[in-house]
Enzyme design. Structure first.
Site, PDB file in Angstrom:
ATOM      1  N   ASP A  54       0.838  -1.297  -0.019  1.00  0.00           N
ATOM      2  CA  ASP A  54       0.034  -0.059  -0.182  1.00  0.00           C
ATOM      3  C   ASP A  54       0.779   1.175  -0.095  1.00  0.00           C
ATOM      4  O   ASP A  54       1.454   1.516   0.995  1.00  0.00           O
ATOM      5  CB  ASP A  54      -0.950  -0.126   1.133  1.00  0.00           C
ATOM      6  CG  ASP A  54      -1.915   1.280   1.180  1.00  0.00           C
ATOM      7  OD1 ASP A  54      -2.294   1.627   0.403  1.00  0.00           O
ATOM      8  OD2 ASP A  54      -2.065   1.839   2.446  1.00  0.00           O
ATOM      9  N   GLU A  59      -1.050  -1.740  -4.952  1.00  0.00           N
ATOM     10  CA  GLU A  59      -2.344  -0.869  -5.140  1.00  0.00           C
ATOM     11  C   GLU A  59      -2.244  -0.036  -6.192  1.00  0.00           C
ATOM     12  O   GLU A  59      -1.141   0.809  -5.939  1.00  0.00           O
ATOM     13  CB  GLU A  59      -2.719  -0.313  -3.878  1.00  0.00           C
ATOM     14  CG  GLU A  59      -4.313   0.127  -3.900  1.00  0.00           C
ATOM     15  CD  GLU A  59      -4.897   0.589  -2.687  1.00  0.00           C
ATOM     16  OE1 GLU A  59      -6.017   0.193  -2.098  1.00  0.00           O
ATOM     17  OE2 GLU A  59      -4.221   1.424  -1.845  1.00  0.00           O
ATOM     18  N   ASP A  63      -2.504   1.043   6.871  1.00  0.00           N
ATOM     19  CA  ASP A  63      -1.629   0.810   5.727  1.00  0.00           C
ATOM     20  C   ASP A  63      -1.352  -0.798   5.713  1.00  0.00           C
ATOM     21  O   ASP A  63      -0.981  -1.075   4.510  1.00  0.00           O
ATOM     22  CB  ASP A  63      -0.359   1.882   5.726  1.00  0.00           C
ATOM     23  CG  ASP A  63      -0.627   3.158   5.956  1.00  0.00           C
ATOM     24  OD1 ASP A  63      -0.799   3.697   4.844  1.00  0.00           O
ATOM     25  OD2 ASP A  63      -0.433   3.501   7.055  1.00  0.00           O
TER      26      ASP A  63
END
Length: 191
Positions: free
Chosen positions: A7, A67, A141
């Site tokens: 992330d 991501e 996160d």
């Protein structure tokens, strides 16, 4: 198959490692790389890269899932996030690892959270899938990065090099996750 999910962020970069073992999804590790918020962007990116390379060497994943970019109203924020994503892509490429990218909406759906659901819903679903305690994830996160890894194990099966795992194992974990998510992502058949 072991996947490290990322992330990306320029101040906090979450990472999460999930492995498929005999058709089961197993939590291997997770964390958040924190850098000095007051440092110039170039220094933060350098520190993120160095720390992520350490985690890649420690966990030795077979693939990295990152991501993707989502829509920002602030162009500067999108650009800075793009730099952080570039760091993750570079670290994986330097390690000779295949890299896969998934849009945020697909990541949410892959763990059974809806598009309007927030980070709490994603964290709750990740904890459920991996059997983790509520306090064990810390910052969002880390749970977001674990969700990216789970997304790859569920959706990225066809893109994984055949030499890394057998077809039988691939079907096992994908089927397991698909069965657990069935009520969340399948639409009812028209009757």
């Amino acid at each position: 198959m072991r996947v490290l999910g990322v992330d990306p962020g320029s101040r906090f970069m979450g990472y999460g490692v999930v492995e498929e073992k005999r058709g089961k999804l197993v939590h291997v590790g997770h964390g958040v790389i924190k850098v000095d918020e007051s440092a110039p962007l170039a220094a933060r990116l350098k520190d993120l890269h160095a720390a992520l390379c350490i985690e890649l060497a420690r966990f030795r994943p077979q693939a990295v899932a990152v991501e993707g970019v989502f829509t920002f109203r602030n162009a500067r924020s999108a650009l800075v996030l793009g730099h952080a994503r570039g760091v993750a892509l570079l670290a994986a490429a330097q390690g000779g690892l295949p890299v896969f990218e998934y849009p945020p909406a697909k990541v949410k759906k892959s763990v059974g959270a809806g598009g309007a659901d927030g980070k709490d819903a994603v964290a709750r679903m990740v904890r459920t899938f991996l059997g983790l305690e509520a306090q064990s994830l810390g910052r969002a996160d880390a749970s977001d990065a674990l969700a990216v890894a789970l997304c790859h194990l569920n959706h990225g099966r066809a893109a994984v090099p055949a030499a890394t795992t057998t077809g039988k194992k691939r079907k096992g974990a994908a089927a397991l996750l698909a069965d657990r998510l069935a009520p969340s992502y399948r639409r009812p058949e028209a009757g």
